[in-house]
Motif scaffolding. Structure first.
Motif, mmCIF file in Angstrom:
data_model
loop_
_atom_site.group_PDB
_atom_site.id
_atom_site.type_symbol
_atom_site.label_atom_id
_atom_site.label_comp_id
_atom_site.label_asym_id
_atom_site.label_seq_id
_atom_site.Cartn_x
_atom_site.Cartn_y
_atom_site.Cartn_z
ATOM 1 N N ASP A 100 0.719 -1.356 -0.197
ATOM 2 C CA ASP A 100 -0.012 0.158 0.120
ATOM 3 C C ASP A 100 0.673 1.454 -0.141
ATOM 4 O OD1 ASP A 100 -2.934 -1.071 0.349
ATOM 5 O OD2 ASP A 100 -1.998 -2.100 2.113
ATOM 6 N N LEU A 101 0.768 2.439 -0.525
ATOM 7 C CA LEU A 101 2.010 3.472 -1.592
ATOM 8 C C LEU A 101 0.744 4.025 -1.487
ATOM 9 C CD1 LEU A 101 4.555 3.827 -1.771
ATOM 10 C CD2 LEU A 101 4.364 3.835 -4.003
ATOM 11 N N VAL A 131 -1.533 -4.438 -5.078
ATOM 12 C CA VAL A 131 -0.788 -3.367 -4.884
ATOM 13 C C VAL A 131 -1.522 -2.576 -4.747
ATOM 14 C CG1 VAL A 131 1.771 -2.213 -5.806
ATOM 15 C CG2 VAL A 131 1.733 -4.838 -6.047
ATOM 16 N N ALA A 132 -1.386 -1.594 -3.628
ATOM 17 C CA ALA A 132 -2.773 -0.819 -4.012
ATOM 18 C C ALA A 132 -2.042 0.815 -4.030
ATOM 19 C CB ALA A 132 -3.577 -0.339 -2.965
ATOM 20 N N ILE A 133 -2.064 1.968 -4.830
ATOM 21 C CA ILE A 133 -1.200 2.914 -5.046
ATOM 22 C C ILE A 133 -2.006 3.805 -4.975
ATOM 23 C CG2 ILE A 133 0.460 4.464 -6.797
ATOM 24 C CD1 ILE A 133 1.607 1.563 -7.700
ATOM 25 N N GLY A 176 -0.540 11.558 -5.893
ATOM 26 C CA GLY A 176 -0.917 12.256 -7.010
ATOM 27 C C GLY A 176 -1.054 12.217 -7.764
ATOM 28 N N SER A 177 0.400 12.216 -8.592
ATOM 29 C CA SER A 177 0.447 11.682 -9.370
ATOM 30 C C SER A 177 1.883 10.457 -10.234
ATOM 31 C CB SER A 177 1.459 12.650 -11.050
ATOM 32 O OG SER A 177 0.122 13.799 -11.308
ATOM 33 N N LEU A 178 1.712 9.564 -10.860
ATOM 34 C CA LEU A 178 2.375 8.544 -11.321
ATOM 35 C C LEU A 178 2.928 8.806 -12.456
ATOM 36 C CD1 LEU A 178 3.711 5.975 -10.302
ATOM 37 C CD2 LEU A 178 1.570 4.235 -11.059
ATOM 38 N N ASN A 236 -4.121 -8.108 -7.097
ATOM 39 C CA ASN A 236 -4.853 -6.610 -7.953
ATOM 40 C C ASN A 236 -3.951 -5.946 -7.962
ATOM 41 O OD1 ASN A 236 -7.675 -8.750 -8.506
ATOM 42 N ND2 ASN A 236 -7.653 -8.008 -6.201
ATOM 43 N N ILE A 237 -4.423 -4.898 -8.872
ATOM 44 C CA ILE A 237 -3.180 -3.795 -8.560
ATOM 45 C C ILE A 237 -4.532 -3.063 -9.439
ATOM 46 C CG2 ILE A 237 -1.828 -2.274 -10.634
ATOM 47 C CD1 ILE A 237 -0.101 -4.538 -11.657
ATOM 48 N N SER A 238 -4.036 -1.834 -7.718
ATOM 49 C CA SER A 238 -5.164 -0.876 -7.866
ATOM 50 C C SER A 238 -4.813 0.901 -7.734
ATOM 51 C CB SER A 238 -6.679 -1.200 -6.411
ATOM 52 O OG SER A 238 -7.130 0.675 -6.253
ATOM 53 N N ILE A 239 -5.005 1.448 -8.851
ATOM 54 C CA ILE A 239 -4.015 3.034 -8.693
ATOM 55 C C ILE A 239 -5.377 4.312 -8.806
ATOM 56 C CG2 ILE A 239 -2.812 4.140 -10.435
ATOM 57 C CD1 ILE A 239 -0.913 1.193 -9.663
#
Length: 227
Positions: free
Chosen positions: A27-28, A70-72, A75-77, A97-100
């Protein structure tokens, strides 16, 4: 640097399990910019990884393991030059799962050798469904072979869900769900895009696809004011 994160030159943030159990979640949260770029000297991509490794030689029977999510939330990626965010399961197990979630933009572009920058979920399990990719961002840009991919070698492909004001695809950008890549059964995942505008340039060969070798391709649903 004003609440920013830089992962360059093959640096990696990872959660890995080899054996029985569940890989930890990542979690980022970054208030400003998270920037992932490039390769290291060992040939590995800079990025964020959740990995379920192969079964140990001492395990008499295959054990289904679960990869971490992975949850990110940033502000911007920005991801460039072969950088990736990946969840994967090698051997029995389900990829996470990947969640952005960004408040400004997600931008994925470029490649390094044979490796394209992108978000990837991949499972080699015979039965488990690959993880899902979910992106919620005002502006999503996939450029110069940037990729969103959910793939399964033998089981079902994961789903891709995008929510945005603008989805821009340039120069061979790809959004895809694939199943049965080892020439086995498994249905492709669904792709659901809810964006005010979806834009691609004719002749640049950017694609949105759901594929299966022996199972069924699934649905691609696009809700937009303009395409």
């Amino acid at each position: 640097t004003d609440d920013s994160l830089f992962i360059f030159s093959g640096a990696r943030l990872s959660s890995i399990i080899v054996g029985q159990g569940k890989a930890g979640n990542i979690d980022l949260e970054v208030g400003n910019l998270a920037y992932l770029d490039g390769f290291g000297k060992d040939g590995g991509s800079s990025g964020i990884y959740s990995v379920v490794g192969p079964s140990l030689p001492t395990q008499e029977f295959p054990i289904e393991r679960t990869g971490g999510n992975v949850a990110i939330n940033v502000g911007s990626l920005r991801m460039t030059n072969g950088a990736i965010v990946s969840t994967s399961a090698f051997g029995p197990g389900k990829a996470g799962n990947i969640s952005i979630d960004t408040s400004e933009f997600l931008a994925i572009s470029g490649k390094n050798g044979d490796f394209e920058s992108g978000l990837y979920v991949n499972s080699e399990s015979l039965s488990a469904t690959s993880g899902n990719v979910t992106v919620n961002s005002p502006r999503i840009t996939l450029d110069n072979q940037g990729i969103l991919n959910a793939e399964s070698t033998s089981g079902n492909g994961g789903n891709i869900n995008l929510i945005s004001d603008l989805l821009l695809m340039r120069r061979q950008a790809q959004i895809s769900t694939n199943a049965g890549t080892a020439q086995q059964s498994g249905d492709g995942g669904n792709i659901d895009i809810n964006s005010t505008f979806v834009t691609a340039i004719p002749g640049e060969n950017s694609d949105i696809t759901t594929n299966s070798f022996a199972g069924r391709g699934r649905r691609i649903d696009v809700t937009a004011q303009g395409i």
